[in-house]
Scaffold this active site. Structure first.
Site, PDB file in Angstrom:
ATOM      1  CD  GLU A   1      -8.348  -2.580   1.607  1.00 25.11           C
ATOM      2  OE1 GLU A   1      -8.798  -0.980   1.660  1.00 25.11           O
ATOM      3  OE2 GLU A   1      -7.056  -2.557   1.209  1.00 25.11           O
TER       4      GLU A   1
ATOM      5  CD  GLU B   1      -6.221  -0.601  -2.464  1.00 24.36           C
ATOM      6  OE1 GLU B   1      -7.437  -0.604  -2.602  1.00 24.36           O
ATOM      7  OE2 GLU B   1      -5.293   0.527  -1.930  1.00 24.36           O
TER       8      GLU B   1
END
Length: 852
Positions: A257, A188
């Site tokens: 995710e 991320e």
């Protein structure tokens, strides 16, 4: 000559054996690549469904069952981060044992026939302390985290190489015959890389190059990284990823995710995500060209020890996942997703063959069709309206689409699954309390079994030190403990205004968090807590002469996310002042000479794990006092159900069972009253605060104790109670499941997806009507009563069903006849079975049953 001939034969035999070994390895090794549609394993594109299980958040004894339940739920892949702080708590001192036995975890997934996605990071976020980085990393000279910084890159490469080499040594990559088909570097970073400027670009390029140089033989991915350099696959994280597109036409659309719920924070209500919305998000992703998605989390588990991040992340990491914190199925979430996975897999041949053809069926309505040259066809029909159901025409046939739902047609004709129509029963779960007392006596009698040691207030250790001014906590403790004492002796003159009769002084404290206790002359004067900043004004009584001010600063997990999160800091940074409650000038205490103590005396002496002669067993047991260590013994709760401790009655602290830390407890941390509703409409975009429960209640009272940590008897519970509470109120609870089953199935539900075969045809034409299926979750159980049954227009939800204006009088008797005495039963939802109680409306069958 004879010896030479024998040596030649031996060498030939060695060569033959080596050749056989090479052939065997080659036969089991898999070639993993990718193209624009999917991951490609041994030349075949794959539709893959994955779920996250973090190995340190459960125990090795739990892993096999968790993995098997994942497989039974339709998963192909287990995804996990690698937790650097757990594997290298001190530099060059590694830990791959117990809950950190990564090799064992990966091998168990392989044994179950599942693939593994290994997300090395080594930054992981994960609501884990310090984002998964070991805190010693902070003290490497010249280091700057997650940027083009040589000290950081050197450490990152060293640890990443350590993990890759370990996996290679154990032959765990698919290229070696193992289960790992994909690895991840970084995590991320694209969410925050702008804060690092140009150095972020060079850092990402270096990260990719470094990872590729390790030659794993499988692809690498970077999540949330739109500029991930080739051949890195950039992937999506979020509640929805159907609109995501990779940064190259040569890369597949992957979702690393899919947040199945959300994490819980101390002081917050409990978030949950309706399964209808979660299933909708998954179906939309595959509808729009995706071929790999992962549930984050599929099993959340527990933040044992001091691993929770945040700050103020709870010890429970349940995440509203399909498998709950204790390893039990969360129904109907697990079952509804299992059915979804079956429906998606029925479409696999068509999904991997081509890109979808997407057409509009009206406002907020669309169809996506996958067709193969051989004639296979699969379709997804979507209604993305947040309020209105719709009837659409597709291929000359009418289909009902509830709002915010997707129907899956594996043959482009018949509906196998709709995301809003659940065919899996809700299974009740409840905690049954048991006393700690071996003979089952009341908890009120437990005081005689407890012993205690009072933690000294203020400085008590020989390694305390003096420093002028206030020190930041993480730089001082290196996170070796949650606790740091700030101690000051200050002289107060007799003419100070706050010594006037009836007047008080005010101690003003400002801290970066997360908890502060203020003791004046050995007595607790006040406390406060906060996530990022604490500002306290505490009225205090002082005496003429020397006064001791002892401030205990407590961390509750270090920051784990954001740009420069490693520099956020903690502890009392000031100002700290004294002034009269009546106003006037103040005395600056921040710049004075303070004495510091890292950690507690009880931590140094090992009270959690080592027996001590200092324990006091005499009555009365001191309660509702701060800074006390307590200890008791107990027998393990009977049965095999998962175990928790209910800490109701205590304040805040840390607990250990047989030397194992079960984490921080804080039952007095109460959620606010706003934001919760009796029910949550699954329709419309989900967000972390959309669906909340337990407002106005403690965020967490129950704390998981793994069964494998318990002995039949003679177990030792130790807790450090920092706030003040009554440990005799503690009780054990076992989590019971399956006593109640509830389900509502309408005439508009598709038939069970199990009636389909792998060639996308309905296997039993007599079973093309909707069916209500009930099954007791435990193999020894049977259905012994039907509490409610109504075919017609029943109202309400599980536990509060009522008959509507339309009801078949035969409902109860027919369901009883079909189900009583059996572990499972199937009841066709049709007028053919129940008769016609009312014409012109779509009827439903609602049932609430009890298992013995």
């Amino acid at each position: 000559m004879e010896i030479a001939a024998k040596m030649v034969k031996v060498r030939k035999m060695e060569m033959i054996l080596l050749l056989i070994l090479v052939i065997v390895v080659a036969a089991t090794a898999a070639n993993v690549t990718y193209d624009h549609r999917a991951l490609v394993i041994d030349g075949k594109r794959k539709v893959l469904i994955s779920g996250s299980i973090h190995y340190p958040r459960s125990t090795p004894e739990m892993w096999p069952e968790l993995i098997q339940k994942s497989k039974d739920g339709g998963l192909d892949v287990i995804e996990t981060y690698v937790f650097w702080s757990g594997h290298e708590p001190e530099k060059n001192k590694y830990n791959f044992e117990g809950r950190y036995d990564l090799v064992k975890f990966v091998k168990l997934a392989a044994k179950a026939g599942l693939y593994v996605h290994l997300r090395i990071g080594p930054y992981v976020c994960a609501e884990w302390n310090y984002g998964g980085f070991p805190v010693w990393l902070h003290f490497v000279p010249g280091i700057k985290f997650r940027t083009d910084n040589e000290p950081f890159k050197e450490e990152m490469q060293r640890f990443t190489t350590k993990i890759v080499d370990l996996m290679k040594q154990e032959k765990l990559y698919a290229s070696q015959g193992g289960p790992i088909i994909l690895s991840q570097i970084e995590n991320e970073y694209g969410n925050i890389d702008s804060a690092y400027g140009a150095a972020a670009k060079s850092y990402i390029k270096w990260s990719a190059s470094m990872a590729l140089s390790l030659d794993t033989g499988v692809p690498w991915n970077m999540c949330q990284q739109t500029d991930a350099p080739d051949p890195m696959i950039n992937t999506c994280n979020g509640f929805y990823c159907d609109q995501f597109t990779p940064n190259s036409n040569n890369k597949p659309k992957m979702w690393t995710e899919n947040w199945s719920g959300w994490f819980l924070g101390f002081g917050d209500p409990s978030p949950y995500r309706p399964v209808e919305d979660l299933a909708f998000a998954v179906a939309r992703f595959y509808q729009r060209g995706g071929t790999f998605q992962n549930y984050y989390m599929y099993h959340g588990g527990t933040n044992f020890d001091r691993t929770s991040g945040g700050p103020l992340i709870s010890t429970s990491y349940d995440y509203d996942a399909p498998i709950d914190e204790y390893g039990l199925l969360r129904q109907p979430k697990w079952g509804h997703l299992r059915d979804l996975h079956k429906a998606i897999k029925l479409c696999e041949d068509a999904l991997i063959a081509t890109d979808p053809t997407i057409t509009s069926l009206g406002s907020n309505l669309e169809a996506a069709v996958y067709k193969t040259e051989s004639g296979s066809c699969a379709a997804f029909l979507a209604n993305v309206d947040t309020k209105s159901d719709a009837t659409v025409t597709f291929n000359g046939k009418s289909y009902n689409l509830p709002a915010w739902s997707v129907s899956i047609l594996p043959d482009c004709k018949n509906v196998a699954f709709n995301t809003a129509k659940i065919n899996s029963a809700t299974e009740s779960t409840a905690f049954a309390r048991q006393s700690l007392k071996p003979d089952g006596g009341s908890s009120a009698e437990l005081g005689s079994q407890w012993s205690y040691i009072k933690e000294p207030i203020g400085i008590s250790k020989a390694d305390a030190f003096l420093k002028p001014g206030l020190l930041e906590q993480i730089n001082t403790t290196a996170d070796k403990s949650d606790y740091l004492w700030y101690s000051l002796r200050t002289d107060i003159k007799g003419d100070e205004t706050f010594l006037d009769e009836g007047s008080k002084a005010v101690l003003h404290i400002e801290s970066l968090g997360q908890v502060v206790y203020a003791f004046i002359n050995g007595k607790l004067a006040g406390s406060g807590h906060g996530k990022q900043k604490i500002s306290l004004d505490i009225p205090i009584n002082l005496v003429t002469g020397t006064n001791t001010i002892d401030l205990l600063s407590v961390t509750v997990g270090l920051a784990n996310y954001g740009a420069f999160f490693d520099l956020v800091g903690a502890g009392i940074t000031g100002p700290v002042t004294l002034k009269s409650a009546k106003g006037g000038s103040s005395i600056d205490l921040a710049s004075q000479q303070w004495t510091y103590q890292v950690g507690l005396k009880g931590e140094d002496t090992g009270l959690a794990t080592v027996d001590s002669s200092e324990w006091v067993s005499k009555s009365p047991l001191p309660t509702k006092q701060p800074l006390i260590w307590y200890k008791t013994t107990f027998d393990a709760p009977s049965g095999s159900e998962p175990v928790a401790i209910d800490f109701t009655g205590t304040g805040k602290g840390i607990a250990w069972v047989n030397g194992q830390s079960i984490g921080r407890y804080w039952p007095t941390s109460i959620a606010g009253n706003g934001g919760c509703t009796e029910s949550c409409d699954y329709r419309g975009s989900y967000r972390a605060n959309k669906c909340l429960k337990n407002c106005g209640k403690p965020s967490q009272t129950l704390y998981h104790v793994p069964r494998s940590w318990l002995k039949p008897s003679g177990n030792i519970l130790v807790l450090f109670e920092e706030m003040g509470g009554d440990p005799t109120q503690i009780s054990f609870a076992t989590k019971q499941t399956g006593s109640n089953l509830c389900l509502t199935v309408s005439q508009s539900h598709p038939p069970p997806v199990d009636t389909w075969t792998s060639d996308s045809k309905i296997s039993n034409r007599n079973r093309t009507r909707p069916v209500l299926s009930l099954k007791c979750p435990i193999s020894t159980q049977v259905i012994f009563s039907i509490k409610f049954a109504s075919f017609g227009t029943p109202k309400g939800t599980c536990g509060s069903f009522t008959q509507g204006h339309c009801n078949s009088s035969r409902s109860l008797s027919l369901v009883q006849k079909a189900c009583i005495g059996l572990r499972s039963c199937n009841v066709e939802v049709s007028t053919r079975v129940f008769g016609e109680p009312c014409r012109g409306v779509v009827k439903s069958l609602a049932v609430e049953a009890s298992c013995s």
